[in-house]
Design a protein around this motif. Structure first.
Motif, PDB file in Angstrom:
ATOM      1  N   LEU A 152       8.769  23.322  -3.461  1.00 20.68           N
ATOM      2  CA  LEU A 152      10.098  23.411  -2.877  1.00 20.68           C
ATOM      3  C   LEU A 152      10.119  24.743  -2.130  1.00 20.68           C
ATOM      4  N   ASP A 153       9.907  24.668  -0.829  1.00 21.00           N
ATOM      5  CA  ASP A 153       9.714  25.860   0.006  1.00 21.00           C
ATOM      6  C   ASP A 153      11.022  26.180   0.718  1.00 21.00           C
ATOM      7  N   ILE A 154      11.500  27.419   0.574  1.00 20.58           N
ATOM      8  CA  ILE A 154      12.785  27.800   1.160  1.00 20.58           C
ATOM      9  C   ILE A 154      12.578  29.040   2.028  1.00 20.58           C
ATOM     10  N   PRO A 155      12.237  28.846   3.302  1.00 21.64           N
ATOM     11  CA  PRO A 155      12.076  30.001   4.195  1.00 21.64           C
ATOM     12  C   PRO A 155      13.403  30.385   4.855  1.00 21.64           C
ATOM     13  N   LEU A 156      13.649  31.683   4.939  1.00 17.72           N
ATOM     14  CA  LEU A 156      14.779  32.232   5.680  1.00 17.72           C
ATOM     15  C   LEU A 156      14.204  32.948   6.894  1.00 17.72           C
ATOM     16  N   LEU A 157      14.519  32.436   8.100  1.00 14.14           N
ATOM     17  CA  LEU A 157      13.855  32.887   9.321  1.00 14.14           C
ATOM     18  C   LEU A 157      14.845  33.519  10.292  1.00 14.14           C
ATOM     19  N   LEU A 158      14.414  34.614  10.911  1.00 14.81           N
ATOM     20  CA  LEU A 158      15.139  35.198  12.025  1.00 14.81           C
ATOM     21  C   LEU A 158      14.450  34.740  13.308  1.00 14.81           C
TER      22      LEU A 158
ATOM     23  N   THR B 100       1.239  29.602 -11.075  1.00 17.35           N
ATOM     24  CA  THR B 100       2.613  30.063 -11.246  1.00 17.35           C
ATOM     25  C   THR B 100       3.605  29.076 -10.626  1.00 17.35           C
ATOM     26  N   SER B 101       4.774  29.005 -11.213  1.00 12.14           N
ATOM     27  CA  SER B 101       5.807  28.108 -10.680  1.00 12.14           C
ATOM     28  C   SER B 101       6.649  28.793  -9.612  1.00 12.14           C
TER      29      SER B 101
ATOM     30  N   GLY C 223      12.473  22.751   2.333  1.00 11.17           N
ATOM     31  CA  GLY C 223      11.703  21.516   2.452  1.00 11.17           C
ATOM     32  C   GLY C 223      10.778  21.322   1.267  1.00 11.17           C
ATOM     33  N   LEU C 224      10.247  20.128   1.157  1.00 11.10           N
ATOM     34  CA  LEU C 224       9.243  19.799   0.155  1.00 11.10           C
ATOM     35  C   LEU C 224       7.895  19.678   0.851  1.00 11.10           C
TER      36      LEU C 224
ATOM     37  N   ASN D   1       9.782  33.756   2.365  1.00 16.53           N
ATOM     38  CA  ASN D   1       9.779  32.467   1.673  1.00 16.53           C
ATOM     39  C   ASN D   1       9.967  32.649   0.170  1.00 16.53           C
ATOM     40  N   TYR D   2      10.733  31.737  -0.412  1.00 18.75           N
ATOM     41  CA  TYR D   2      10.785  31.555  -1.860  1.00 18.75           C
ATOM     42  C   TYR D   2      10.297  30.132  -2.111  1.00 18.75           C
ATOM     43  N   ALA D   3       9.265  29.971  -2.920  1.00 21.28           N
ATOM     44  CA  ALA D   3       8.655  28.656  -3.114  1.00 21.28           C
ATOM     45  C   ALA D   3       8.464  28.374  -4.600  1.00 21.28           C
ATOM     46  N   VAL D   4       8.952  27.221  -5.044  1.00 23.39           N
ATOM     47  CA  VAL D   4       8.805  26.798  -6.430  1.00 23.39           C
ATOM     48  C   VAL D   4       7.798  25.649  -6.479  1.00 23.39           C
ATOM     49  N   ASN D   5       6.738  25.830  -7.252  1.00 29.80           N
ATOM     50  CA  ASN D   5       5.728  24.786  -7.419  1.00 29.80           C
ATOM     51  C   ASN D   5       6.166  23.876  -8.558  1.00 29.80           C
TER      52      ASN D   5
END
Length: 262
Positions: free
Chosen positions: A149-155, A197-198, A102-103, A174-178
């Protein structure tokens, strides 16, 4: 203005959902189980909307960021919003794996009350000598805009279904790109540019209840996200220690109310 409008939309959405939920869960006459078998599908998709509250967890430099017991840098929380997509992979009857990119649109405010750092103008072991500046209000205030740009991988672990509802808990990484980090900018705080940081990493925990309707599944949930890396990008070596030098570590933390539609 946009934040207030979005919060109104969230309120109206929750109110409408509550009305529907009352009909789904508490009117027992002729009640049917909706979407039977939908959770047995190997994969499913959806989208989400959310309201968020982002803040910085600051650890201040004891020399440039503190004056005795007084914190010279303050972070102010703000409310904003986000949206994204949902991908679900069924593992078994109780566990799902979810990818929910998500954004997140974020505004934060930092205040630097660091005029007292003039006392280090002769130089220290960590900063070269500098000519003191008289900090204006613009110099003391930084509005930090971020788009993650937030990319969470959830169990996800969920309990058994009770009529048309099912509680769950989830956790993951989470992997997040600013996208507005300014990390590669040559200008820094002396020119009014705050840099971070990006690429960022973190972890997430979430609680919610899934409600089943005749055509879709609605999930209100609360999520906490906590970055683990230091997001601070130092000012240039020739910049006086009024800004980035006053902060040792800076990490985002966020609390979200999410509405998922699947």
């Amino acid at each position: 203005m946009m934040n207030k409008l979005f919060l109104k939309i969230i309120f109206l959405t929750v109110f409408s959902a509550a009305t529907l939920l009352e009909a789904q869960l508490f009117r027992t006459k002729d009640r049917m189980d909706n979407l039977e078998g939908v959770d047995d599908q190997k994969m499913s998709y959806g989208f989400f909307l959310n309201a968020n509250q982002f803040d910085y967890k600051l650890v201040l430099d004891p020399k440039y960021g503190m004056d005795g017991q007084k914190n010279l840098v303050q972070s102010k929380t703000t409310f904003s919003f986000g949206a994204g997509l949902i991908g679900r992979l069924r593992l078994n009857d109780n566990f799902d794996l979810r990818l929910e990119p998500g954004l997140q649109f974020v505004d934060r405010e930092l205040t630097f009350d660091t005029q007292s750092n003039d006392q280090y103008a002769a130089g220290t072991t960590t900063n070269a000598p500098f000519t003191p500046l008289t900090l204006t209000e613009a110099d003391k205030f930084r509005k930090v805009k971020s788009t993650y740009l937030d990319i969470p991988l959830l169990l996800e672990f969920h309990g058994d279904r009770w009529y048309n509802s099912r509680p769950y808990a989830a956790a993951g990484i989470n992997y997040a790109v600013n996208l507005q980090s300014n990390s590669s900018a040559t200008d820094d705080n002396q020119q009014g540019v705050f840099r971070s940081t990006s690429t960022n990493f973190g972890w997430t925990a979430e609680l919610g209840i899934q409600f089943y309707f005749s055509r879709f599944k609605l999930t209100p949930a609360f999520r906490g996200t906590f970055f683990t890396n230091n997001e601070l990008v130092s000012d240039n070596a020739t910049t006086p220690p009024y800004w980035a030098a006053a902060i040792s570590t800076m990490q985002s933390r966020a609390f979200m109310f999410i509405l998922k539609f699947e």
